[in-house]
Design a protein around this motif. Structure first.
Motif, PDB file in Angstrom:
ATOM      1  N   PHE A   1       0.834  -1.206   0.000  1.00 14.57           N
ATOM      2  CA  PHE A   1       0.000   0.000   0.000  1.00 14.57           C
ATOM      3  C   PHE A   1       0.868   1.256   0.000  1.00 14.57           C
ATOM      4  CE2 PHE A   1      -3.716  -2.319   2.224  1.00 14.57           C
ATOM      5  CZ  PHE A   1      -4.193  -2.767   1.006  1.00 14.57           C
ATOM      6  N   THR A   2       1.958   1.243   0.739  1.00 13.04           N
ATOM      7  CA  THR A   2       2.849   2.400   0.797  1.00 13.04           C
ATOM      8  C   THR A   2       3.472   2.672  -0.568  1.00 13.04           C
ATOM      9  OG1 THR A   2       3.329   1.961   3.120  1.00 13.04           O
ATOM     10  CG2 THR A   2       4.873   3.370   1.937  1.00 13.04           C
ATOM     11  N   TYR A   3       3.880   1.620  -1.264  1.00 12.15           N
ATOM     12  CA  TYR A   3       4.437   1.792  -2.605  1.00 12.15           C
ATOM     13  C   TYR A   3       3.404   2.436  -3.528  1.00 12.15           C
ATOM     14  CZ  TYR A   3       6.322   0.743  -7.190  1.00 12.15           C
ATOM     15  OH  TYR A   3       6.772   0.852  -8.468  1.00 12.15           O
ATOM     16  N   ARG A   4       2.181   1.926  -3.490  1.00 13.98           N
ATOM     17  CA  ARG A   4       1.122   2.458  -4.346  1.00 13.98           C
ATOM     18  C   ARG A   4       0.764   3.892  -3.962  1.00 13.98           C
ATOM     19  NH1 ARG A   4      -3.645  -1.649  -4.392  1.00 13.98           N
ATOM     20  NH2 ARG A   4      -4.460  -0.149  -5.892  1.00 13.98           N
ATOM     21  N   ILE A   5       0.738   4.195  -2.672  1.00 10.87           N
ATOM     22  CA  ILE A   5       0.426   5.548  -2.209  1.00 10.87           C
ATOM     23  C   ILE A   5       1.485   6.531  -2.692  1.00 10.87           C
ATOM     24  CG2 ILE A   5       0.380   6.985  -0.117  1.00 10.87           C
ATOM     25  CD1 ILE A   5      -1.116   4.619   1.226  1.00 10.87           C
ATOM     26  N   ASN A   6       2.757   6.150  -2.600  1.00 11.28           N
ATOM     27  CA  ASN A   6       3.826   7.036  -3.069  1.00 11.28           C
ATOM     28  C   ASN A   6       3.717   7.284  -4.565  1.00 11.28           C
ATOM     29  OD1 ASN A   6       4.854   7.222  -0.503  1.00 11.28           O
ATOM     30  ND2 ASN A   6       6.340   5.600  -0.796  1.00 11.28           N
ATOM     31  N   HIS A   7       3.387   6.239  -5.317  1.00 11.77           N
ATOM     32  CA  HIS A   7       3.241   6.385  -6.768  1.00 11.77           C
ATOM     33  C   HIS A   7       2.077   7.324  -7.102  1.00 11.77           C
ATOM     34  CE1 HIS A   7       3.372   5.341 -10.986  1.00 11.77           C
ATOM     35  NE2 HIS A   7       2.053   5.161 -10.934  1.00 11.77           N
ATOM     36  N   LEU A   8       0.941   7.133  -6.443  1.00  9.00           N
ATOM     37  CA  LEU A   8      -0.218   7.977  -6.722  1.00  9.00           C
ATOM     38  C   LEU A   8       0.010   9.416  -6.276  1.00  9.00           C
ATOM     39  CD1 LEU A   8      -3.167   5.592  -5.835  1.00  9.00           C
ATOM     40  CD2 LEU A   8      -2.359   6.266  -8.089  1.00  9.00           C
TER      41      LEU A   8
END
Length: 91
Positions: free
Chosen positions: A34-41
């Motif tokens: 989730f953290t990876y996806r949040i940073n990308h978004l």
């Protein structure tokens, strides 16, 4: 955004509770993903300020991660502190 299988396995190996590529269900693995996806978004939204559907998806991801972190904090505080420290999540 599509996350490739190899990238997911790398995230699970690095941050998972058991430190294996198949450790997909542990709270640490899910929080790291989730953290990876949040940073990308977040980076996407810096460029596309009016993308409201992505903003809504980002808010949902942040909520999911928050609930997982709260659960981990209630059950095993040491694992919670480790995850916070490794992923540089501020609380």
């Amino acid at each position: 955004m599509y996350i490739y299988k190899e990238l997911k396995q790398e995230i699970f190996e690095k941050y998972g509770h058991e430190k294996t590529a198949k450790d997909t269900g542990s709270a640490e693995s899910q929080i790291a993903l989730f953290t990876y996806r949040i940073n990308h978004l977040t980076e996407h939204l810096k460029l596309q300020k009016k993308d409201f559907s992505t903003r809504m998806g980002l808010q949902k991801l942040v909520g999911k991660r928050r609930r997982l972190l709260d659960h981990l904090k209630k059950t095993e505080i040491d694992r919670y502190r480790t995850v916070i420290k490794e992923l540089n999540i501020r609380r």
